[in-house]
Design a protein around this motif. Structure first.
Motif, PDB file in Angstrom:
ATOM      1  N   GLU A  86       0.825  -1.220   0.000  1.00 60.59           N
ATOM      2  CA  GLU A  86       0.000   0.000   0.000  1.00 60.59           C
ATOM      3  C   GLU A  86       0.857   1.268   0.000  1.00 60.59           C
ATOM      4  O   GLU A  86       0.333   2.362   0.145  1.00 60.59           O
ATOM      5  CB  GLU A  86      -0.922   0.013   1.239  1.00 60.59           C
ATOM      6  CG  GLU A  86      -1.862  -1.180   1.334  1.00 60.59           C
ATOM      7  CD  GLU A  86      -2.891  -1.233   0.200  1.00 60.59           C
ATOM      8  OE1 GLU A  86      -3.368  -0.161  -0.198  1.00 60.59           O
ATOM      9  OE2 GLU A  86      -3.174  -2.345  -0.272  1.00 60.59           O
ATOM     10  N   ILE A 113       2.826   2.540   2.203  1.00 59.22           N
ATOM     11  CA  ILE A 113       2.659   3.331   3.430  1.00 59.22           C
ATOM     12  C   ILE A 113       4.028   3.875   3.855  1.00 59.22           C
ATOM     13  O   ILE A 113       4.997   3.106   3.932  1.00 59.22           O
ATOM     14  CB  ILE A 113       2.090   2.452   4.587  1.00 59.22           C
ATOM     15  CG1 ILE A 113       0.796   1.733   4.185  1.00 59.22           C
ATOM     16  CG2 ILE A 113       1.936   3.271   5.877  1.00 59.22           C
ATOM     17  CD1 ILE A 113      -0.392   2.602   3.897  1.00 59.22           C
ATOM     18  N   TRP A 142       6.198   4.458   6.490  1.00 56.72           N
ATOM     19  CA  TRP A 142       6.159   4.049   7.893  1.00 56.72           C
ATOM     20  C   TRP A 142       6.947   4.967   8.830  1.00 56.72           C
ATOM     21  O   TRP A 142       7.010   4.730  10.025  1.00 56.72           O
ATOM     22  CB  TRP A 142       6.525   2.577   8.066  1.00 56.72           C
ATOM     23  CG  TRP A 142       7.838   2.109   7.526  1.00 56.72           C
ATOM     24  CD1 TRP A 142       9.055   2.384   8.038  1.00 56.72           C
ATOM     25  CD2 TRP A 142       8.036   1.250   6.408  1.00 56.72           C
ATOM     26  NE1 TRP A 142      10.012   1.750   7.301  1.00 56.72           N
ATOM     27  CE2 TRP A 142       9.413   1.042   6.292  1.00 56.72           C
ATOM     28  CE3 TRP A 142       7.191   0.629   5.492  1.00 56.72           C
ATOM     29  CZ2 TRP A 142       9.972   0.247   5.284  1.00 56.72           C
ATOM     30  CZ3 TRP A 142       7.735  -0.155   4.508  1.00 56.72           C
ATOM     31  CH2 TRP A 142       9.106  -0.337   4.407  1.00 56.72           C
ATOM     32  N   ASN A 160       5.919   7.993   8.991  1.00 55.20           N
ATOM     33  CA  ASN A 160       4.858   8.935   9.315  1.00 55.20           C
ATOM     34  C   ASN A 160       3.859   8.246  10.266  1.00 55.20           C
ATOM     35  O   ASN A 160       3.122   7.341   9.872  1.00 55.20           O
ATOM     36  CB  ASN A 160       4.166   9.344   8.007  1.00 55.20           C
ATOM     37  CG  ASN A 160       3.048  10.327   8.225  1.00 55.20           C
ATOM     38  OD1 ASN A 160       2.378  10.316   9.258  1.00 55.20           O
ATOM     39  ND2 ASN A 160       2.837  11.184   7.234  1.00 55.20           N
ATOM     40  N   GLU A 161       3.880   8.683  11.523  1.00 55.53           N
ATOM     41  CA  GLU A 161       3.099   8.003  12.572  1.00 55.53           C
ATOM     42  C   GLU A 161       1.611   7.950  12.261  1.00 55.53           C
ATOM     43  O   GLU A 161       0.946   6.922  12.463  1.00 55.53           O
ATOM     44  CB  GLU A 161       3.342   8.717  13.901  1.00 55.53           C
ATOM     45  CG  GLU A 161       3.002   7.859  15.088  1.00 55.53           C
ATOM     46  CD  GLU A 161       3.149   8.597  16.402  1.00 55.53           C
ATOM     47  OE1 GLU A 161       3.902   9.588  16.456  1.00 55.53           O
ATOM     48  OE2 GLU A 161       2.485   8.168  17.360  1.00 55.53           O
ATOM     49  N   GLU A 162       1.109   9.060  11.743  1.00 57.39           N
ATOM     50  CA  GLU A 162      -0.328   9.123  11.430  1.00 57.39           C
ATOM     51  C   GLU A 162      -0.703   8.085  10.372  1.00 57.39           C
ATOM     52  O   GLU A 162      -1.708   7.389  10.485  1.00 57.39           O
ATOM     53  CB  GLU A 162      -0.627  10.522  10.916  1.00 57.39           C
ATOM     54  CG  GLU A 162      -2.008  11.018  11.294  1.00 57.39           C
ATOM     55  CD  GLU A 162      -2.164  12.447  10.821  1.00 57.39           C
ATOM     56  OE1 GLU A 162      -3.001  12.675   9.953  1.00 57.39           O
ATOM     57  OE2 GLU A 162      -1.389  13.316  11.312  1.00 57.39           O
ATOM     58  N   LYS A 163       0.137   7.987   9.362  1.00 62.55           N
ATOM     59  CA  LYS A 163      -0.115   7.027   8.265  1.00 62.55           C
ATOM     60  C   LYS A 163      -0.050   5.590   8.791  1.00 62.55           C
ATOM     61  O   LYS A 163      -0.813   4.722   8.375  1.00 62.55           O
ATOM     62  CB  LYS A 163       0.915   7.195   7.136  1.00 62.55           C
ATOM     63  CG  LYS A 163       0.872   8.525   6.468  1.00 62.55           C
ATOM     64  CD  LYS A 163      -0.158   8.513   5.334  1.00 62.55           C
ATOM     65  CE  LYS A 163      -0.272   9.890   4.709  1.00 62.55           C
ATOM     66  NZ  LYS A 163      -1.622  10.365   4.519  1.00 62.55           N
ATOM     67  N   LEU A 167      -0.706   4.568  11.891  1.00 57.12           N
ATOM     68  CA  LEU A 167      -1.904   4.294  12.707  1.00 57.12           C
ATOM     69  C   LEU A 167      -3.119   4.053  11.812  1.00 57.12           C
ATOM     70  O   LEU A 167      -3.909   3.135  12.055  1.00 57.12           O
ATOM     71  CB  LEU A 167      -2.164   5.458  13.664  1.00 57.12           C
ATOM     72  CG  LEU A 167      -1.154   5.571  14.809  1.00 57.12           C
ATOM     73  CD1 LEU A 167      -1.363   6.859  15.594  1.00 57.12           C
ATOM     74  CD2 LEU A 167      -1.269   4.373  15.756  1.00 57.12           C
ATOM     75  N   GLU A 168      -3.234   4.850  10.770  1.00 58.33           N
ATOM     76  CA  GLU A 168      -4.342   4.703   9.814  1.00 58.33           C
ATOM     77  C   GLU A 168      -4.279   3.323   9.149  1.00 58.33           C
ATOM     78  O   GLU A 168      -5.272   2.620   9.042  1.00 58.33           O
ATOM     79  CB  GLU A 168      -4.149   5.748   8.716  1.00 58.33           C
ATOM     80  CG  GLU A 168      -5.308   6.692   8.496  1.00 58.33           C
ATOM     81  CD  GLU A 168      -4.851   7.747   7.494  1.00 58.33           C
ATOM     82  OE1 GLU A 168      -4.691   8.888   7.916  1.00 58.33           O
ATOM     83  OE2 GLU A 168      -4.605   7.393   6.296  1.00 58.33           O
ATOM     84  N   ALA A 169      -3.067   2.959   8.748  1.00 59.52           N
ATOM     85  CA  ALA A 169      -2.881   1.667   8.056  1.00 59.52           C
ATOM     86  C   ALA A 169      -3.200   0.511   8.997  1.00 59.52           C
ATOM     87  O   ALA A 169      -3.873  -0.457   8.612  1.00 59.52           O
ATOM     88  CB  ALA A 169      -1.456   1.557   7.535  1.00 59.52           C
ATOM     89  N   ASP A 206      -5.251   0.352  11.309  1.00 54.79           N
ATOM     90  CA  ASP A 206      -6.710   0.232  11.446  1.00 54.79           C
ATOM     91  C   ASP A 206      -7.312  -0.657  10.375  1.00 54.79           C
ATOM     92  O   ASP A 206      -8.405  -1.190  10.544  1.00 54.79           O
ATOM     93  CB  ASP A 206      -7.343   1.636  11.299  1.00 54.79           C
ATOM     94  CG  ASP A 206      -7.613   2.245  12.646  1.00 54.79           C
ATOM     95  OD1 ASP A 206      -7.530   1.503  13.637  1.00 54.79           O
ATOM     96  OD2 ASP A 206      -7.908   3.458  12.693  1.00 54.79           O
ATOM     97  N   ASN A 207      -6.607  -0.765   9.269  1.00 55.90           N
ATOM     98  CA  ASN A 207      -7.133  -1.561   8.144  1.00 55.90           C
ATOM     99  C   ASN A 207      -6.519  -2.947   8.060  1.00 55.90           C
ATOM    100  O   ASN A 207      -6.691  -3.640   7.065  1.00 55.90           O
ATOM    101  CB  ASN A 207      -6.871  -0.817   6.818  1.00 55.90           C
ATOM    102  CG  ASN A 207      -7.650   0.472   6.758  1.00 55.90           C
ATOM    103  OD1 ASN A 207      -8.812   0.495   7.157  1.00 55.90           O
ATOM    104  ND2 ASN A 207      -7.017   1.537   6.318  1.00 55.90           N
TER     105      ASN A 207
END
Ligand code: DC
Length: 231
Positions: free
Chosen positions: A48, A50, A52, A54-57, A59-61, A63-64
């Protein structure tokens, strides 16, 4: 007899999973390869794209991501599923191996994986292998084994395993990957690879699989007996 938790830790390619699998089979316990979870997360991040760092990205990832182990009748062990896809073979790929230690060093990733690993241990009767099982995941495990082996032997073993799947691989690549992973795994900030103080060392450089299993089995039986006597 009451079931116990067995934690098996050590450097990459020391034969932890082989031992853990055999031990679990003998004891009719569940075997969990915790490294497979970090590998599946890494596969998802790579696929994907991502970032890694980037902390926000991250956490978002996370979740999925849904991780499950499902029993494979043919192999007699459990396969890793990432969002309902069997990724057991894909996660052994060199690209995943090259990136997994970096991903496994991320705090949010560790919290995500460790929480699930701890749930799996609720019923006891489990053999889990990894890097921080005896120190962080199950600090109260009744038996902790720290597996070691001579560096040259580890490289050779890993090379043979990978060469069977990919004849283009070189021994240098394997050696570099192992060294890099050992370094990152041992020096990361969050739950680095360490021998738990109460872990017993099993150096398997000159032991056959059967010999290692016999030693581990005798330790497990001793611990089970102790737990039984305490009840
Ligand atoms: O056991 P393995 O080689 O499949 O593990 C892959 C990577 O995952 C390894 O480089 C370190 C990481 N790992 C970890 O940090 N903690 C664990 N409990 C298991 C694996």
């Amino acid at each position: 007899m009451r079931k116990i938790i067995i934690a098996i830790d050590g450097y990459s390619s020391c034969g932890k999973s082989t031992l853990a699998k055999a031990l679990a089979k003998k004891l009719s316990y569940v075997f969990i390869d915790s490294g497979a979870m970090y590998r599946a997360i890494t596969l998802y991040f790579l696929r994907e794209h991502i970032d890694w760092n980037n902390e926000e990205k991250v956490l978002e990832a996370l979740d999925n991501i849904k991780l499950h182990f499902y029993y494979n009748d043919e192999e007699g062990t459990s396969d890793m599923y990432l969002n309902d896809e069997n990724v057991e073979l894909l996660i052994r790929d060199m690209l995943v191996s090259e990136n997994v230690s970096e991903v496994a060093a991320i705090k949010a990733v560790r919290e995500f994986a460790v929480a699930q690993q701890q749930l799996m241990g609720k019923k006891k009767g489990i053999v889990m292998d990894g890097r921080d099982i005896g120190t962080t995941v199950f600090p109260y495990a009744q038996l902790k084994i720290f597996v070691t082996a001579d560096n040259g032997i580890r490289v050779e073993r890993r090379f043979k395993e990978l060469y069977a799947k990919n004849p283009n691989i070189t021994i240098e690549e394997v050696k570099n990957n192992l060294e890099m992973r050992d370094y990152i795994d041992s020096n990361r900030e969050f739950s680095p690879l360490r021998k738990a103080e109460d872990a017993v060392i099993l150096d398997n450089s000159n032991l056959t699989r059967e010999e290692q299993l016999a030693i581990a089995l005798s330790w497990a039986k001793e611990k089970k007996l102790q737990v039984h006597e305490q009840d």
